[in-house]
Scaffold this motif. Structure first.
Motif, PDB file in Angstrom:
ATOM      1  N   ALA A  88       1.103  -1.303   0.085  1.00  0.00           N
ATOM      2  CA  ALA A  88       0.195  -0.376   0.274  1.00  0.00           C
ATOM      3  C   ALA A  88       0.891   0.782   0.046  1.00  0.00           C
ATOM      4  O   ALA A  88       2.216   1.540   0.692  1.00  0.00           O
ATOM      5  CB  ALA A  88      -0.845  -0.128   1.278  1.00  0.00           C
ATOM      6  N   ARG A  89       0.020   2.608  -0.831  1.00  0.00           N
ATOM      7  CA  ARG A  89       1.073   3.662  -0.824  1.00  0.00           C
ATOM      8  C   ARG A  89      -0.180   4.614  -0.418  1.00  0.00           C
ATOM      9  O   ARG A  89      -1.684   4.714  -1.178  1.00  0.00           O
ATOM     10  CB  ARG A  89       1.522   4.103  -1.469  1.00  0.00           C
ATOM     11  CG  ARG A  89       2.837   5.305  -1.627  1.00  0.00           C
ATOM     12  CD  ARG A  89       3.693   5.437  -3.105  1.00  0.00           C
ATOM     13  NE  ARG A  89       4.176   6.809  -2.850  1.00  0.00           N
ATOM     14  CZ  ARG A  89       5.208   7.418  -2.302  1.00  0.00           C
ATOM     15  NH1 ARG A  89       5.843   5.897  -1.484  1.00  0.00           N
ATOM     16  NH2 ARG A  89       5.214   8.535  -2.085  1.00  0.00           N
ATOM     17  N   ILE A  90       0.283   5.544   0.547  1.00  0.00           N
ATOM     18  CA  ILE A  90      -0.895   6.450   0.544  1.00  0.00           C
ATOM     19  C   ILE A  90      -0.123   7.943   0.823  1.00  0.00           C
ATOM     20  O   ILE A  90       0.578   7.648   1.237  1.00  0.00           O
ATOM     21  CB  ILE A  90      -1.717   6.164   1.947  1.00  0.00           C
ATOM     22  CG1 ILE A  90      -2.658   5.152   2.344  1.00  0.00           C
ATOM     23  CG2 ILE A  90      -2.805   7.613   2.142  1.00  0.00           C
ATOM     24  CD1 ILE A  90      -3.056   4.852   3.096  1.00  0.00           C
ATOM     25  N   SER A  91      -0.644   9.188  -0.175  1.00  0.00           N
ATOM     26  CA  SER A  91      -0.058  10.580  -0.565  1.00  0.00           C
ATOM     27  C   SER A  91      -1.110  11.146   0.464  1.00  0.00           C
ATOM     28  O   SER A  91      -2.687  11.652  -0.322  1.00  0.00           O
ATOM     29  CB  SER A  91       0.287  10.726  -1.307  1.00  0.00           C
ATOM     30  OG  SER A  91       1.340  11.258  -1.118  1.00  0.00           O
ATOM     31  N   VAL A  92      -1.390  12.101   1.199  1.00  0.00           N
ATOM     32  CA  VAL A  92      -2.091  13.019   2.310  1.00  0.00           C
ATOM     33  C   VAL A  92      -1.617  14.079   1.790  1.00  0.00           C
ATOM     34  O   VAL A  92      -0.575  14.588   2.487  1.00  0.00           O
ATOM     35  CB  VAL A  92      -2.268  12.705   3.362  1.00  0.00           C
ATOM     36  CG1 VAL A  92      -3.304  13.431   3.868  1.00  0.00           C
ATOM     37  CG2 VAL A  92      -2.296  11.135   3.741  1.00  0.00           C
ATOM     38  N   SER A  93      -2.086  14.998   1.873  1.00  0.00           N
ATOM     39  CA  SER A  93      -2.238  16.374   1.647  1.00  0.00           C
ATOM     40  C   SER A  93      -2.052  17.025   3.188  1.00  0.00           C
ATOM     41  O   SER A  93      -2.936  17.119   4.333  1.00  0.00           O
ATOM     42  CB  SER A  93      -3.535  16.972   1.093  1.00  0.00           C
ATOM     43  OG  SER A  93      -3.430  17.912   1.227  1.00  0.00           O
ATOM     44  N   SER A 126       4.615   1.113   2.636  1.00  0.00           N
ATOM     45  CA  SER A 126       4.638  -0.274   3.319  1.00  0.00           C
ATOM     46  C   SER A 126       5.855  -0.630   2.955  1.00  0.00           C
ATOM     47  O   SER A 126       5.959  -1.044   2.292  1.00  0.00           O
ATOM     48  CB  SER A 126       2.698  -1.752   2.872  1.00  0.00           C
ATOM     49  OG  SER A 126       2.695  -1.622   1.369  1.00  0.00           O
ATOM     50  N   SER A 127       6.406  -1.718   3.829  1.00  0.00           N
ATOM     51  CA  SER A 127       6.990  -2.587   3.551  1.00  0.00           C
ATOM     52  C   SER A 127       6.954  -4.570   3.913  1.00  0.00           C
ATOM     53  O   SER A 127       8.177  -5.328   3.112  1.00  0.00           O
ATOM     54  CB  SER A 127       8.329  -2.045   4.040  1.00  0.00           C
ATOM     55  OG  SER A 127       8.471  -2.449   5.398  1.00  0.00           O
ATOM     56  N   ALA A 128       5.952  -4.364   4.808  1.00  0.00           N
ATOM     57  CA  ALA A 128       6.072  -6.198   4.680  1.00  0.00           C
ATOM     58  C   ALA A 128       4.212  -5.802   5.186  1.00  0.00           C
ATOM     59  O   ALA A 128       3.565  -4.968   5.802  1.00  0.00           O
ATOM     60  CB  ALA A 128       6.995  -6.466   5.728  1.00  0.00           C
ATOM     61  N   VAL A 129       3.846  -7.272   5.440  1.00  0.00           N
ATOM     62  CA  VAL A 129       2.559  -7.318   5.200  1.00  0.00           C
ATOM     63  C   VAL A 129       2.127  -8.728   5.974  1.00  0.00           C
ATOM     64  O   VAL A 129       2.779  -9.677   5.273  1.00  0.00           O
ATOM     65  CB  VAL A 129       1.173  -7.459   4.043  1.00  0.00           C
ATOM     66  CG1 VAL A 129      -0.223  -7.842   4.920  1.00  0.00           C
ATOM     67  CG2 VAL A 129       1.056  -5.609   4.112  1.00  0.00           C
ATOM     68  N   THR A 140       3.429  -3.347   8.173  1.00  0.00           N
ATOM     69  CA  THR A 140       4.876  -2.087   8.566  1.00  0.00           C
ATOM     70  C   THR A 140       5.262  -1.240   7.294  1.00  0.00           C
ATOM     71  O   THR A 140       5.461  -2.108   5.812  1.00  0.00           O
ATOM     72  CB  THR A 140       6.228  -2.549   8.382  1.00  0.00           C
ATOM     73  OG1 THR A 140       6.030  -4.189   9.921  1.00  0.00           O
ATOM     74  CG2 THR A 140       7.350  -2.439   8.724  1.00  0.00           C
ATOM     75  N   GLY A 141       5.630  -0.607   7.274  1.00  0.00           N
ATOM     76  CA  GLY A 141       6.253   0.604   6.292  1.00  0.00           C
ATOM     77  C   GLY A 141       6.290   1.929   6.873  1.00  0.00           C
ATOM     78  O   GLY A 141       7.002   1.438   8.225  1.00  0.00           O
ATOM     79  N   ASP A 142       7.155   2.710   6.098  1.00  0.00           N
ATOM     80  CA  ASP A 142       7.332   3.886   6.193  1.00  0.00           C
ATOM     81  C   ASP A 142       6.948   5.312   6.238  1.00  0.00           C
ATOM     82  O   ASP A 142       6.083   6.070   5.308  1.00  0.00           O
ATOM     83  CB  ASP A 142       8.751   3.989   5.878  1.00  0.00           C
ATOM     84  CG  ASP A 142      10.014   2.797   5.571  1.00  0.00           C
ATOM     85  OD1 ASP A 142      10.159   2.906   6.407  1.00  0.00           O
ATOM     86  OD2 ASP A 142      10.493   2.476   3.625  1.00  0.00           O
ATOM     87  N   LEU A 143       6.435   6.211   7.304  1.00  0.00           N
ATOM     88  CA  LEU A 143       6.056   6.768   7.703  1.00  0.00           C
ATOM     89  C   LEU A 143       6.322   8.287   7.740  1.00  0.00           C
ATOM     90  O   LEU A 143       7.366   9.015   7.830  1.00  0.00           O
ATOM     91  CB  LEU A 143       4.954   7.052   8.993  1.00  0.00           C
ATOM     92  CG  LEU A 143       3.689   8.349   8.964  1.00  0.00           C
ATOM     93  CD1 LEU A 143       2.872   8.470   7.923  1.00  0.00           C
ATOM     94  CD2 LEU A 143       3.274   8.420  10.711  1.00  0.00           C
ATOM     95  N   PRO A 151       9.919   4.407  10.617  1.00  0.00           N
ATOM     96  CA  PRO A 151       8.753   2.538  10.799  1.00  0.00           C
ATOM     97  C   PRO A 151       8.187   3.046  11.319  1.00  0.00           C
ATOM     98  O   PRO A 151       7.905   3.357  12.654  1.00  0.00           O
ATOM     99  CB  PRO A 151      10.258   1.615  10.677  1.00  0.00           C
ATOM    100  CG  PRO A 151      11.279   2.241  11.802  1.00  0.00           C
ATOM    101  CD  PRO A 151      11.425   3.787  11.085  1.00  0.00           C
ATOM    102  N   VAL A 152       6.557   2.559  11.388  1.00  0.00           N
ATOM    103  CA  VAL A 152       5.339   2.110  11.846  1.00  0.00           C
ATOM    104  C   VAL A 152       5.329   0.848  11.497  1.00  0.00           C
ATOM    105  O   VAL A 152       4.763   0.521   9.937  1.00  0.00           O
ATOM    106  CB  VAL A 152       4.274   3.663  11.708  1.00  0.00           C
ATOM    107  CG1 VAL A 152       5.450   4.806  11.390  1.00  0.00           C
ATOM    108  CG2 VAL A 152       4.430   2.937   9.923  1.00  0.00           C
TER     109      VAL A 152
END
Length: 218
Positions: A88-93, A126-129, A140-143, A151-152
């Motif tokens: 997953a990838r999410i880009s927030v304003s 995300s980096s792992a599910v 797990t992913g990078d915020l 990582p979060v």
């Protein structure tokens, strides 16, 4: 108003044969995915009209302020056969933050906090599910906030699946994680006369997701 009530519409993909229950344990204690979820494998996109990317934080030690980010872009891939292949990838304003109080929102988008003028986007990639229990996934992913990347770990619960009255396939997930905002450089704080902080360091992020399947290229 949400036109598609989870309680009445969201369901599991139907199968024609009896399948093992979701999240059953294999030999050695490993959690295996429900075979019925294989039908959900593919590309998905979060539907902002029926989803919420939000947060909550303790304010003045006695109450909780809640807000959301209604403007974002997303790209999701869910693999029902092998959850580890999901991503997953999410880009927030950051400028879209909404707590219901205009003055507070202006402060949050200013240099004390999100600094939206210089950092207009915050992202999660995300980096792992991993499937960790019945209907529960650990992502797990990078915020990245204010150009700081850390990582979060996000726990997501699968809610269900539905084809809505307009023919769109929808899938629902609820997720949450708690972070320390100072780890991302959000260190501004006023102190109370009693000695406590005006805004808690701990910030809870909440993801109430209704995603729509993205049509495959012709």
């Amino acid at each position: 108003m949400n036109l598609f009530s989870r309680s009445s519409l969201l369901r599991r993909p139907e199968t024609t044969v009896e399948e093992p229950s979701a999240g059953f344990a294999a030999a050695g204690g490993a959690v295996l995915p429900d075979p019925a979820l294989a039908a959900l494998t593919g590309e998905w996109m979060i539907d902002p009209a029926h989803s919420r990317i939000g947060f909550s934080v303790r304010h003045a030690m006695v109450t909780t302020v809640r807000g959301s980010f209604p403007q974002y872009e997303s790209r999701l891939y869910f693999d029902g056969r092998d959850p580890a292949r999901s991503h997953a990838r999410i880009s927030v304003s950051t400028a879209s933050v909404d707590t219901g109080v205009e003055q507070r929102d202006a402060h949050l988008t200013g240099r004390d906090f999100l600094d939206s003028a210089r950092h207009p986007r915050m992202t999660f990639a995300s980096s792992a599910v991993q499937l960790i229990g019945k209907d529960v996934y650990r992502m797990t992913g990078d915020l990245t906030i204010r150009s700081t990347n850390r990582p979060v770990v996000l726990d997501l619960t699968y809610i269900g699946y539905v084809t809505d009255p307009f023919g769109y396939e929808r899938v629902g997930f609820d997720g949450t994680t708690t972070i320390n905002r100072s780890d991302w450089g959000l260190t501004y704080n006023a102190r109370l006369a009693e000695g406590g902080a005006m805004v808690s360091e701990r910030l809870r992020l909440q993801f109430d997701i209704a995603a729509i399947r993205t049509p495959s290229p012709a």
